[in-house]
Design a protein around this motif. Structure first.
Motif, PDB file in Angstrom:
ATOM      1  N   ALA A   1      -4.450   5.965  -5.152  1.00  0.00           N
ATOM      2  CA  ALA A   1      -5.273   4.991  -5.880  1.00  0.00           C
ATOM      3  C   ALA A   1      -6.615   5.609  -6.230  1.00  0.00           C
ATOM      4  O   ALA A   1      -7.114   6.492  -5.522  1.00  0.00           O
ATOM      5  CB  ALA A   1      -5.519   3.770  -5.000  1.00  0.00           C
ATOM      6  N   ARG A   2      -7.218   5.135  -7.306  1.00  0.00           N
ATOM      7  CA  ARG A   2      -8.539   5.646  -7.645  1.00  0.00           C
ATOM      8  C   ARG A   2      -9.442   4.572  -8.241  1.00  0.00           C
ATOM      9  O   ARG A   2      -9.022   3.756  -9.056  1.00  0.00           O
ATOM     10  CB  ARG A   2      -8.420   6.844  -8.593  1.00  0.00           C
TER      11      ARG A   2
ATOM     12  N   GLN B   1       0.816  -1.228   0.000  1.00  0.00           N
ATOM     13  CA  GLN B   1       0.000   0.000   0.000  1.00  0.00           C
ATOM     14  C   GLN B   1       0.846   1.273   0.000  1.00  0.00           C
ATOM     15  O   GLN B   1       0.312   2.358  -0.055  1.00  0.00           O
ATOM     16  CB  GLN B   1      -0.994   0.012   1.179  1.00  0.00           C
TER      17      GLN B   1
ATOM     18  N   GLN C   1     -10.941   8.400  -4.466  1.00  0.00           N
ATOM     19  CA  GLN C   1      -9.474   8.424  -4.552  1.00  0.00           C
ATOM     20  C   GLN C   1      -8.801   8.473  -3.192  1.00  0.00           C
ATOM     21  O   GLN C   1      -9.208   9.217  -2.296  1.00  0.00           O
ATOM     22  CB  GLN C   1      -9.045   9.633  -5.406  1.00  0.00           C
ATOM     23  N   ARG C   2      -7.733   7.673  -3.070  1.00  0.00           N
ATOM     24  CA  ARG C   2      -6.924   7.675  -1.854  1.00  0.00           C
ATOM     25  C   ARG C   2      -6.013   8.914  -1.854  1.00  0.00           C
ATOM     26  O   ARG C   2      -5.569   9.366  -2.919  1.00  0.00           O
ATOM     27  CB  ARG C   2      -6.054   6.410  -1.806  1.00  0.00           C
TER      28      ARG C   2
ATOM     29  N   ASN D   1      -7.536   1.926 -10.748  1.00  0.00           N
ATOM     30  CA  ASN D   1      -6.223   2.321 -11.247  1.00  0.00           C
ATOM     31  C   ASN D   1      -6.098   2.025 -12.741  1.00  0.00           C
ATOM     32  O   ASN D   1      -5.111   1.471 -13.210  1.00  0.00           O
ATOM     33  CB  ASN D   1      -5.111   1.678 -10.399  1.00  0.00           C
TER      34      ASN D   1
ATOM     35  N   TYR E   1       1.612   5.811  -6.895  1.00  0.00           N
ATOM     36  CA  TYR E   1       0.547   5.542  -7.863  1.00  0.00           C
ATOM     37  C   TYR E   1       1.118   5.066  -9.188  1.00  0.00           C
ATOM     38  O   TYR E   1       2.087   5.616  -9.703  1.00  0.00           O
ATOM     39  CB  TYR E   1      -0.314   6.795  -8.132  1.00  0.00           C
TER      40      TYR E   1
ATOM     41  N   GLU F   1      -1.750  -2.937  -6.363  1.00  0.00           N
ATOM     42  CA  GLU F   1      -2.633  -2.649  -7.501  1.00  0.00           C
ATOM     43  C   GLU F   1      -4.013  -2.183  -7.061  1.00  0.00           C
ATOM     44  O   GLU F   1      -4.737  -1.572  -7.832  1.00  0.00           O
ATOM     45  CB  GLU F   1      -2.779  -3.897  -8.391  1.00  0.00           C
TER      46      GLU F   1
ATOM     47  N   VAL G   1      -4.667  -0.466  -3.827  1.00  0.00           N
ATOM     48  CA  VAL G   1      -4.634   0.798  -3.084  1.00  0.00           C
ATOM     49  C   VAL G   1      -3.230   1.394  -2.975  1.00  0.00           C
ATOM     50  O   VAL G   1      -2.751   1.681  -1.879  1.00  0.00           O
ATOM     51  CB  VAL G   1      -5.248   0.655  -1.668  1.00  0.00           C
TER      52      VAL G   1
ATOM     53  N   ASP H   1      -7.091   4.225   2.165  1.00  0.00           N
ATOM     54  CA  ASP H   1      -7.038   2.887   1.563  1.00  0.00           C
ATOM     55  C   ASP H   1      -8.018   1.904   2.211  1.00  0.00           C
ATOM     56  O   ASP H   1      -8.664   1.127   1.528  1.00  0.00           O
ATOM     57  CB  ASP H   1      -5.605   2.321   1.574  1.00  0.00           C
TER      58      ASP H   1
END
Ligand SMILES: *[C@@H]1O[C@H](CO)[C@@H](O)[C@H](O)[C@H]1NC(C)=O
Ligand SMILES: *[C@@H]1O[C@H](CO)[C@@H](O)[C@H](O)[C@H]1NC(C)=O
Ligand SMILES: *[C@@H]1O[C@H](CO)[C@@H](O)[C@H](O)[C@H]1NC(C)=O
Ligand SMILES: *[C@@H]1O[C@H](CO)[C@@H](O)[C@H](O)[C@H]1NC(C)=O
Ligand SMILES: *[C@@H]1O[C@H](CO)[C@@H](O)[C@H](O)[C@H]1NC(C)=O
Ligand SMILES: *[C@@H]1O[C@H](CO)[C@@H](O)[C@H](O)[C@H]1NC(C)=O
Ligand SMILES: *[C@@H]1O[C@H](CO)[C@@H](O)[C@H](O)[C@H]1NC(C)=O
Ligand SMILES: *[C@@H]1O[C@H](CO)[C@@H](O)[C@H](O)[C@H]1NC(C)=O
Ligand SMILES: *[C@@H]1O[C@H](CO)[C@@H](O)[C@H](O)[C@H]1NC(C)=O
Length: 454
Positions: A390-391, A52, A78-79, A412, A56, A384, A386, A350
Motif C-alpha cells: 500500500a502507498r 490487509q 509505503q507498506r 493507493n 496491491y 483499500e 493497507v 500497515d
C-alpha cells in the motif's frame, strides 16, 4: 561504523541492481493488477477482499494534477510487499490443519484436496511476489515522477528495520533504477531500529501492546461470522471439531498460499464456495480500526511523528515533534533528515500507516465499526487502505495564478477529499490550510503520547 554501513548498503544495492537490472524476476504477472482499477490479476475473483492480505491494487486510476499545476515534491509512505504468515498465524494455521488432517475420513468432495495438502510456508519474510510488488512500485514511481529527479536530486529513502521492510525498500530502489535505465540509482539511506524511537513503526508506544484492542473486537467478530462456515467444515470432516479460530486461520491460507506460490490457492475456492470472504474482509477492517485506527485510544498518536516529519519536508522547516521521532536522526542539518529535496520515500508497516491515516483525519467514519454487525456503508476497508505494498502519496505543487503551494494526497491512487482543509474538487488544499489542519500532530497528539508510558 556509519561509513561501513553506507558502503555495505551501496554494495547491496549495486548487487541488487546488477541482479535485477538486466532481467526482471520471472513472475508470471498479469499487469492488470498494477495499473487499472480492475485487478483480479493472477489470483482471480475475490482477491480484492483479502483484507490487509490483499495484493496491491490501484483503487483508482492515477489522475494527473490539474492543468496549470506543477508537482515540486513527492512524499511516499509505503507498506512492505506481500509476506509469509507471522509466527502466531503460523501456529494457528498448523493447529487447525492438525485437526482437519487428523480425521479418519474426509467425506466432502470439496475438502479432498486437504488430505494431501502440505503447509510449508516460511515466516514473517517478504515473498518473491512481495518483492516484485515493491520493485514494480519503484519503477512506476520513476515513470511518474522522473521530472523531479536528476543526479543531484535522487529520492531520499528510509525504512523501518524489519527485514521485509528493508527488502521492500531495496527492491523499490532497484525497480526505480531499472526504469531509469540505470541512470538514477537511489540508495536506502536510513534504517530506523524498531527497538527504539521509530516514526515508521508503532512499537515506540509500550502501552499500546498491552491494550485489549483489537483482540476483543476481532474475537467478537470471528465468533459472529464463522459459525456456519465452521459447521460446514466439520460436516465435511467429521470429528475434526474445528472452532471459530481454526476457521479464521484456515481462511487465511487463501491469501498466504496464493501470494507465496503465485497462483490461486484451492483454499480460496473452498472458502469462496462457502461465502466466507465478506466476513473475512470485515475481520481485517475491525482489526485495523481497533489496532491503531480510530477505535484505539492509543492508536493515532503513533502516526504523529511521521506527520510532523512530513510537515517539515513540505514546509522546509526543521522537525518539531515530541512523540516517536528520534531527535538525533531528525536533528536540523543531520544527513539522516535532509530538507529541501524533491522526493522522499519511506517504508513501513500497515499498522503505522493506519495510525497516520487516523491522526491525519483520513477515512473518517460516521459510526465506529460494530464488532457484531458489519456496516455495508463503511469506507474503512483494510483492502483499500493497507493492501500489501500500500502507498500513501503526498504531492506538493505550484499552480499558476497562486503564490501559495498546494498539496493533494492519494491512498493507493485514490485522491482523498481532504475535507479537513477544505480541499477543492480536485482534492487540492493550500499547504498552509493543510498544515493548519494538522493541529493534533503539531500539538504532539494532545498529550496522548504520555499515556503510552503510563
Ligand atoms: C528483494 O527482496 C527479496 C526477498 O523476497 C530479497 O531476497 C532480495 O535481496 C531483494 N532485492 C533487492 C534488490 O533488494
Ligand atoms: C470468476 O468469476 C467469473 C464470472 O463470475 C466466473 O465465470 C469464473 O468461473 C470465476 N473464477 C473463479 C476462479 O472463481
Ligand atoms: C493423495 O496422494 C496419494 C499419493 O500420491 C494419491 O494416491 C491420492 O489420490 C491423493 N489424494 C487426493 C485426494 O488427491
Ligand atoms: C536514535 O538514533 C541513533 C542513531 O541511529 C541511535 O544511536 C539511538 O539509539 C536512537 N535513540 C533512540 C532513543 O531511538
Ligand atoms: C467450488 O465450487 C465449484 C462450483 O460449484 C466446484 O466446481 C469446485 O469444486 C468447488 N471447489 C471447492 C474447493 O470447494
Ligand atoms: C453463512 O452465513 C452468511 C451470512 O448469513 C452467508 O452469507 C453465507 O452464505 C453462509 N455460509 C454458509 C457456508 O452457510
Ligand atoms: C525517544 O522518545 C522518548 C519518548 O517520546 C523521548 O523522551 C526521547 O527524548 C526520545 N529520544 C530521542 C533520541 O529522540
Ligand atoms: C452493534 O450492533 C448490534 C446489533 O445491531 C447492537 O445490538 C449493538 O448495540 C451494536 N454495538 C454498538 C457498540 O453499537
Ligand atoms: C513545537 O511544537 C510545540 C507544540 O508541540 C509548540 O508549542 C512550539 O511552539 C513549536 N515550536 C516551534 C519552533 O514551532
Amino acid at each position: 561504523m556509519a561509513a561501513l554501513i553506507v558502503v555495505a548498503l551501496l554494495f547491496y544495492v549495486l548487487c541488487a541492481y546488477v541482479t535485477l537490472g538486466a532481467s526482471r524476476p520471472a513472475v508470471p504477472l498479469d499487469v492488470g493488477y498494477l495499473s487499472g482499477s480492475s485487478s483480479a490479476g493472477i489470483f482471480e475473483n475475490g482477491s480484492e477482499s483479502w483484507a490487509q492480505y490483499t495484493p496491491y491494487f490501484a483503487v483508482e486510476p492515477y489522475s494527473a494534477p490539474p492543468s496549470g499545476c506543477q508537482i515540486t515534491q513527492v512524499n511516499i509512505l509505503q507498506r512492505h510487499g506481500a509476506r509469509y504468515p507471522t509466527k502466531s498465524s503460523h501456529k494457528a494455521i498448523k493447529a487447525a490443519l492438525k485437526k482437519l488432517q487428523g480425521v479418519s475420513q474426509i467425506t466432502s468432495p470439496d475438502l479432498q484436496f486437504v488430505t494431501n495438502f502440505t503447509f510449508d510456508l516460511g515466516e514473517d519474510d517478504l515473498v518473491p511476489f512481495g518483492a516484485q510488488e515493491s520493485y514494480d512500485a519503484g519503477s512506476q514511481a520513476y515513470e511518474r515522477y522522473a521530472f523531479l529527479v536528476n543526479s543531484d536530486e535522487l529520492p531520499f529513502v528510509r525504512a523501518s528495520s524489519k527485514a521485509r521492510v528493508v527488502q521492500s525498500a531495496t527492491n523499490w530502489t532497484a525497480g526505480f533504477a531499472a526504469e531509469s535505465n540505470g541512470v538514477y540509482a537511489p540508495a536506502l539511506s536510513v534504517i530506523i531500529s524498531e527497538s527504539s524511537n521509530d516514526t515508521l513503526d508503532d512499537a515506540s508506544c509500550p502501552a499500546l501492546s498491552s491494550s485489549s484492542s483489537p483482540d476483543a473486537e476481532t474475537a467478537a467478530w470471528i465468533a459472529t461470522y464463522t459459525p456456519n462456515i465452521t459447521a460446514a467444515l466439520n460436516a465435511g470432516a467429521p470429528g475434526a471439531d474445528l472452532d471459530a479460530d481454526d476457521t479464521q486461520a484456515l481462511i487465511s491460507l487463501c491469501p498466504f498460499e496464493s501470494v507465496a506460490n503465485e497462483e490461486r490457492s484451492e483454499w480460496c475456492d473452498l472458502f469462496s464456495n462457502l461465502s466466507a470472504f465478506a466476513g473475512y474482509e470485515y475481520w481485517g477492517d475491525v482489526d485495523k480500526y481497533y489496532n491503531t485506527g480510530y477505535g484505539q485510544p492509543l492508536g493515532p498518536v503513533n502516526g504523529v511523528g511521521y506527520i510532523n516529519e512530513l510537515l517539515a519536508r513540505l514546509t522546509d522547516t526543521p522537525v518539531n515533534d515530541s512523540t516517536s521521532t528520534n531527535s538525533t536522526l531528525d536533528a536540523p542539518g543531520a544527513a539522516t533528515f535532509p530538507l529541501g529535496l524533491t522526493f522522499y520515500a519511506d517504508f513501513t508497516h500497515d499498522n503505522l500507516m493506519i495510525a497516520v491515516y487516523s491522526a491525519m483525519g483520513l477515512f473518517p467514519q460516521a459510526t465506529p465499526l460494530n464488532d457484531t454487525e458489519a456496516n455495508p456503508d463503511r469506507t474503512w476497508l483494510a483492502s483499500e487502505l493497507v493492501p500489501f505494498a500500500a502507498r500513501m502519496v503526498v504531492e506538493r505543487m505550484d499552480c499558476s495564478g497562486s503564490d501559495e503551494p498546494y498539496v493533494r494526497l492519494m491512498v493507493n491512487q485514490a485522491v482523498q477529499p481532504l475535507a479537513f482543509c477544505d480541499a477543492d474538487e480536485n482534492g487540492l488544499c493550500s499547504l498552509s490550510a493543510f498544515v493548519e489542519s494538522q493541529a493534533y500532530a503539531r500539538n504532539g497528539g494532545d498529550g496522548q503520547w504520555a499515556e503510552c508510558f503510563e
